[in-house]
Write an enzyme that holds these catalytic residues in place. Structure first.
Site, PDB file in Angstrom:
ATOM      1  N   ASP A  31       0.861  -1.171   0.000  1.00 50.15           N
ATOM      2  CA  ASP A  31       0.000   0.000   0.000  1.00 50.15           C
ATOM      3  C   ASP A  31       0.902   1.226   0.000  1.00 50.15           C
ATOM      4  O   ASP A  31       2.052   1.167   0.408  1.00 50.15           O
ATOM      5  CB  ASP A  31      -0.912  -0.021   1.232  1.00 50.15           C
ATOM      6  CG  ASP A  31      -2.073   0.942   1.110  1.00 50.15           C
ATOM      7  OD1 ASP A  31      -2.159   1.639   0.089  1.00 50.15           O
ATOM      8  OD2 ASP A  31      -2.889   0.986   2.041  1.00 50.15           O
ATOM      9  N   SER A  32       0.371   2.355  -0.436  1.00 48.37           N
ATOM     10  CA  SER A  32       1.229   3.507  -0.729  1.00 48.37           C
ATOM     11  C   SER A  32       1.521   4.396   0.461  1.00 48.37           C
ATOM     12  O   SER A  32       2.386   5.260   0.390  1.00 48.37           O
ATOM     13  CB  SER A  32       0.550   4.371  -1.788  1.00 48.37           C
ATOM     14  OG  SER A  32      -0.644   4.927  -1.265  1.00 48.37           O
ATOM     15  N   GLY A  33       0.816   4.211   1.565  1.00 43.83           N
ATOM     16  CA  GLY A  33       0.864   5.175   2.655  1.00 43.83           C
ATOM     17  C   GLY A  33      -0.310   6.132   2.587  1.00 43.83           C
ATOM     18  O   GLY A  33      -0.544   6.912   3.507  1.00 43.83           O
ATOM     19  N   GLY A  34      -1.072   6.066   1.491  1.00 44.13           N
ATOM     20  CA  GLY A  34      -2.208   6.958   1.323  1.00 44.13           C
ATOM     21  C   GLY A  34      -3.286   6.755   2.375  1.00 44.13           C
ATOM     22  O   GLY A  34      -3.927   7.714   2.801  1.00 44.13           O
ATOM     23  N   PHE A  35      -3.486   5.511   2.818  1.00 44.51           N
ATOM     24  CA  PHE A  35      -4.522   5.285   3.824  1.00 44.51           C
ATOM     25  C   PHE A  35      -4.169   5.978   5.136  1.00 44.51           C
ATOM     26  O   PHE A  35      -5.052   6.400   5.881  1.00 44.51           O
ATOM     27  CB  PHE A  35      -4.747   3.792   4.079  1.00 44.51           C
ATOM     28  CG  PHE A  35      -5.872   3.515   5.035  1.00 44.51           C
ATOM     29  CD1 PHE A  35      -7.194   3.711   4.646  1.00 44.51           C
ATOM     30  CD2 PHE A  35      -5.623   3.098   6.334  1.00 44.51           C
ATOM     31  CE1 PHE A  35      -8.244   3.482   5.538  1.00 44.51           C
ATOM     32  CE2 PHE A  35      -6.661   2.867   7.226  1.00 44.51           C
ATOM     33  CZ  PHE A  35      -7.979   3.056   6.820  1.00 44.51           C
ATOM     34  N   CYS A  95      -7.334 -26.885  12.981  1.00 44.69           N
ATOM     35  CA  CYS A  95      -8.404 -27.889  12.956  1.00 44.69           C
ATOM     36  C   CYS A  95      -7.875 -29.305  12.763  1.00 44.69           C
ATOM     37  O   CYS A  95      -8.521 -30.273  13.189  1.00 44.69           O
ATOM     38  CB  CYS A  95      -9.406 -27.544  11.854  1.00 44.69           C
ATOM     39  SG  CYS A  95     -10.402 -26.078  12.212  1.00 44.69           S
ATOM     40  N   CYS A 148     -12.223 -28.976   8.135  1.00 46.55           N
ATOM     41  CA  CYS A 148     -11.289 -27.913   7.785  1.00 46.55           C
ATOM     42  C   CYS A 148      -9.866 -28.460   7.801  1.00 46.55           C
ATOM     43  O   CYS A 148      -9.488 -29.213   8.699  1.00 46.55           O
ATOM     44  CB  CYS A 148     -11.416 -26.744   8.769  1.00 46.55           C
ATOM     45  SG  CYS A 148     -10.196 -25.431   8.521  1.00 46.55           S
ATOM     46  N   CYS A 185      -7.033 -26.631   8.039  1.00 44.42           N
ATOM     47  CA  CYS A 185      -6.048 -25.686   8.570  1.00 44.42           C
ATOM     48  C   CYS A 185      -5.220 -26.340   9.678  1.00 44.42           C
ATOM     49  O   CYS A 185      -5.622 -27.366  10.246  1.00 44.42           O
ATOM     50  CB  CYS A 185      -6.733 -24.422   9.080  1.00 44.42           C
ATOM     51  SG  CYS A 185      -7.411 -24.552  10.755  1.00 44.42           S
ATOM     52  N   ASP A 231      -2.343   8.461  -2.726  1.00 44.66           N
ATOM     53  CA  ASP A 231      -3.626   9.132  -2.877  1.00 44.66           C
ATOM     54  C   ASP A 231      -4.089   9.666  -1.535  1.00 44.66           C
ATOM     55  O   ASP A 231      -3.465   9.402  -0.510  1.00 44.66           O
ATOM     56  CB  ASP A 231      -4.678   8.156  -3.432  1.00 44.66           C
ATOM     57  CG  ASP A 231      -5.004   7.042  -2.437  1.00 44.66           C
ATOM     58  OD1 ASP A 231      -4.117   6.664  -1.646  1.00 44.66           O
ATOM     59  OD2 ASP A 231      -6.141   6.541  -2.434  1.00 44.66           O
ATOM     60  N   GLN A 266     -10.994   7.328  -6.217  1.00 43.33           N
ATOM     61  CA  GLN A 266     -11.563   7.890  -5.004  1.00 43.33           C
ATOM     62  C   GLN A 266     -12.810   8.703  -5.360  1.00 43.33           C
ATOM     63  O   GLN A 266     -13.153   8.832  -6.524  1.00 43.33           O
ATOM     64  CB  GLN A 266     -10.531   8.765  -4.278  1.00 43.33           C
ATOM     65  CG  GLN A 266      -9.355   8.001  -3.679  1.00 43.33           C
ATOM     66  CD  GLN A 266      -9.719   7.195  -2.437  1.00 43.33           C
ATOM     67  OE1 GLN A 266     -10.856   7.231  -1.939  1.00 43.33           O
ATOM     68  NE2 GLN A 266      -8.749   6.453  -1.922  1.00 43.33           N
ATOM     69  N   HIS A 282      -6.381 -20.278  11.240  1.00 43.50           N
ATOM     70  CA  HIS A 282      -7.674 -20.808  10.792  1.00 43.50           C
ATOM     71  C   HIS A 282      -8.413 -19.789   9.939  1.00 43.50           C
ATOM     72  O   HIS A 282      -8.926 -20.129   8.862  1.00 43.50           O
ATOM     73  CB  HIS A 282      -8.549 -21.199  11.985  1.00 43.50           C
ATOM     74  CG  HIS A 282      -9.958 -21.508  11.578  1.00 43.50           C
ATOM     75  ND1 HIS A 282     -10.346 -22.732  11.072  1.00 43.50           N
ATOM     76  CD2 HIS A 282     -11.075 -20.714  11.526  1.00 43.50           C
ATOM     77  CE1 HIS A 282     -11.625 -22.705  10.756  1.00 43.50           C
ATOM     78  NE2 HIS A 282     -12.099 -21.485  11.017  1.00 43.50           N
ATOM     79  N   ASP A 320      -8.390  -7.217   0.211  1.00 42.17           N
ATOM     80  CA  ASP A 320      -7.566  -7.367   1.411  1.00 42.17           C
ATOM     81  C   ASP A 320      -8.355  -6.832   2.583  1.00 42.17           C
ATOM     82  O   ASP A 320      -9.220  -5.960   2.417  1.00 42.17           O
ATOM     83  CB  ASP A 320      -6.248  -6.596   1.278  1.00 42.17           C
ATOM     84  CG  ASP A 320      -6.429  -5.114   1.592  1.00 42.17           C
ATOM     85  OD1 ASP A 320      -6.107  -4.701   2.730  1.00 42.17           O
ATOM     86  OD2 ASP A 320      -6.907  -4.365   0.718  1.00 42.17           O
TER      87      ASP A 320
END
Length: 378
Positions: free
Chosen positions: A89-93, A314, A309, A311, A143, A194, A340, A271
């Site tokens: 991620d760009s750091g924009g968040f 489990c 499951c 995993c 952004d 955006q 899990h 994500d």
């Protein structure tokens, strides 16, 4: 190169070829903000639970240990011993999440580090330079993620600035990929749409950024306060204006139901921190709804989290034992729950891809949602 292998309505089954291997889509990226999945999950664990893409954060790695340190150690893949694709991620968040610690200008954003208060400046060029140092497979454009309920005038000005920043990101990425000392000269760049909850602003922005012929396009600024219905409406309006021959990424989303709805609307990448965050608190996803292992009714429950499951939790441990670990604050309890939940998400994406391959996604979606809405079966 991105290829669509199958379509069912707007839902797409595809593959994105990268320098670190092919990404089969739709895909859920496992979030390791600081180059590690929270909950003591190693890269070897990610291989075991079927992870295709690991996601790390530019801002956090710039603050600690420093992107130049990572570059000197051979890049993020070598640093964390992971040879499959990584998206940064760009750091924009952080422009959104660290609102009290930053000031936005045309040139970029001035931060105070959340770690030690040190002044940080990050603009489009700096974000691209940091991500080039990290040498991720896919870099995200810098952004501003405007609040979903911001007024129209603010959102319009923010989106126009984000569009200008994207052009600067592309120019700088092209320059960096041509340097001799760049670790990954084939780093891909995704732009970000955006516009908060204003469909017309988002559509105009989507049209504008589509002209730049980027490697992929994300829809950002959702799941930050608006309702699910508003989010789905924005996707219905905007995704048709993004290039169909490039992957579409819905950032920060979400629940299993959100993912199924997103796939139906043409989204390829997802994500979210939900599976890891919920896992660390004993909240577990199953095909029959979520369960909370802190509930007393699991004290003597010798069944696995979910029958059938595959995993690591489990296959070997009972609900009762994992509940004990959580109550005793043993790290193993959190680790097993996180594994899990990530396995559940990764397996669901495999099921989605198989359903699309077989032309039965609509039926799969219906059955999956009906099953997860039946917690009395737990």
């Amino acid at each position: 190169m991105y290829r669509i292998l199958k379509k069912e309505g707007r839902a797409k089954r595809g593959v994105l070829e990268t320098v670190h291997g092919a990404i089969q889509t739709p895909v859920f990226m496992n979030v390791g903000t600081a180059a590690a999945i929270k909950g003591a999950v190693a890269a070897s664990d990610l291989e075991q639970i079927g992870t295709q893409v690991e996601l790390s954060n530019t801002y956090h790695l710039h603050v600690r240990p420093g992107d130049k340190v990572v570059k000197r150690l051979g890049g993020l893949h070598k640093f964390m011993s992971w040879d499959k694709p990584i998206l940064t991620d760009s750091g924009g968040f952080q422009v959104f999440s660290l609102a009290g610690l930053r000031k936005i200008k045309e040139e970029g954003v001035y931060f105070h580090s959340h770690v030690d208060g040190k002044k940080i400046f990050m603009g489009p060029e700096e974000s691209m330079q940091i991500q080039s140092n990290l040498a991720s497979t896919i870099a995200m454009a810098f952004d501003e993620c405007a609040p979903s309920k911001a007024d129209r005038e603010y959102v319009q000005a923010s989106v126009e600035r984000t569009a200008r920043w994207l052009e600067r990101c592309k120019k700088e990425m092209d320059r960096l990929n041509g340097l001799e000392d760049t670790i990954n000269p084939k780093q891909l760049l995704f732009g970000i749409n955006q516009g908060a909850v204003y469909p017309d602003i988002r559509i105009e922005h989507a049209k504008r950024i589509s002209e730049l012929n980027l490697d992929g396009y994300a829809v950002g600024g959702l799941a930050v306060g608006e309702t699910h219905e508003e989010m789905y409406h924005i996707l219905d309006e905007v995704v048709p204006f993004l290039p169909v021959d490039k992957p579409t990424y819905l950032m920060g989303v979400g629940t299993p139901a959100n993912i199924l709805e997103g796939v139906e609307r043409g989204v390829d990448f997802f994500d979210c921190v939900y599976p890891t965050r919920n896992g660390r608190h004993g909240h577990l996803y199953t095909n029959h709804g979520k369960i909370n292992l802190f509930n007393a009714k699991y004290e003597l429950d010798d069944r696995p989290i979910e029958e059938g499951c595959g995993c690591p939790a489990c296959r070997r441990y009972s609900r009762a034992y994992i509940r004990h670990l959580l109550k005793a604050k043993e790290m193993l309890g959190m680790r097993l729950c996180v594994l899990h939940n990530l396995y559940f998400y990764n397996t669901m994406m495999t099921e989605i891809r198989n359903a699309l391959d077989e032309g039965r996604f609509a039926a799969y979606k219906r059955e999956k949602l009906e099953g997860m809405a039946a917690p009395w079966l737990e």
